[in-house]
Design an enzyme around this catalytic site. Structure first.
Site, PDB file in Angstrom:
ATOM      1  N   SER A 107       1.316  -1.561  -0.072  1.00 29.12           N
ATOM      2  CA  SER A 107      -0.479   0.010   0.032  1.00 29.12           C
ATOM      3  C   SER A 107       0.758   1.350  -0.474  1.00 29.12           C
ATOM      4  O   SER A 107      -0.102   2.247  -0.313  1.00 29.12           O
ATOM      5  CB  SER A 107      -0.857  -0.222   1.226  1.00 29.12           C
ATOM      6  OG  SER A 107      -0.197   0.545   2.575  1.00 29.12           O
ATOM      7  N   LYS A 123       1.174   3.477   7.145  1.00 31.45           N
ATOM      8  CA  LYS A 123       0.361   4.878   5.823  1.00 31.45           C
ATOM      9  C   LYS A 123       0.593   6.381   6.289  1.00 31.45           C
ATOM     10  O   LYS A 123       1.476   6.811   6.821  1.00 31.45           O
ATOM     11  CB  LYS A 123      -1.416   4.647   6.368  1.00 31.45           C
ATOM     12  CG  LYS A 123      -1.922   3.641   5.734  1.00 31.45           C
ATOM     13  CD  LYS A 123      -1.846   2.938   4.380  1.00 31.45           C
ATOM     14  CE  LYS A 123      -3.016   1.990   4.905  1.00 31.45           C
ATOM     15  NZ  LYS A 123      -1.567   0.697   4.632  1.00 31.45           N
TER      16      LYS A 123
END
Length: 127
Positions: A47, A83
């Site tokens: 990701s 993230k």
């Protein structure tokens, strides 16, 4: 710095970190000093590939308050993930650096556990 297991750079995970050896790094080149509370995590997933963080890399993190757009290890609604932190005025959230992954908006809780200060590829561990 100690390696505290792995962190998903994909979908969030409820895995509890555990010590998994150490990573030798030059902390000064990462803007840290000997008293810094730094640790490393092995990245699992894709990701964050558009931020050049790949599956199998090690990220070095420091315990400190995040700033907008920092890459962070975070606990979101009971699960951990790596993230980008977005400090939205309404409510902070996490953003993947891969268009195939959604933004993560907390339902109940978003707690940053560390801010990325360095990246190590092909890291060797010392036991």
């Amino acid at each position: 710095v100690p390696i505290y297991g792995a962190i998903p750079a994909g979908y969030a995970d409820d895995t509890v970190p555990e010590t998994d050896g150490t990573l030798s790094v030059d902390i000064r080149s990462m803007g840290l000093n000997a008293r810094s509370k730094a640790y490393a995590l092995k990245v699992r997933g894709e990701s964050m590939i558009d931020a050049h963080i790949m599956d199998g890399d090690h990220v070095v993190l420091e315990y400190r308050e995040p700033r907008d757009q920092d890459i962070v290890a975070a606990l979101i609604d009971g699960e951990t993930t790596l993230k980008r932190f977005v400090n939205d005025p309404k409510r902070p959230y996490l953003k993947a650096e891969n268009v195939d992954y959604p933004e993560l908006h907390p339902v109940e809780e978003l707690r940053v556990q560390g801010v990325m200060v360095g990246l190590v590829r092909g890291a060797s561990r010392r036991w």
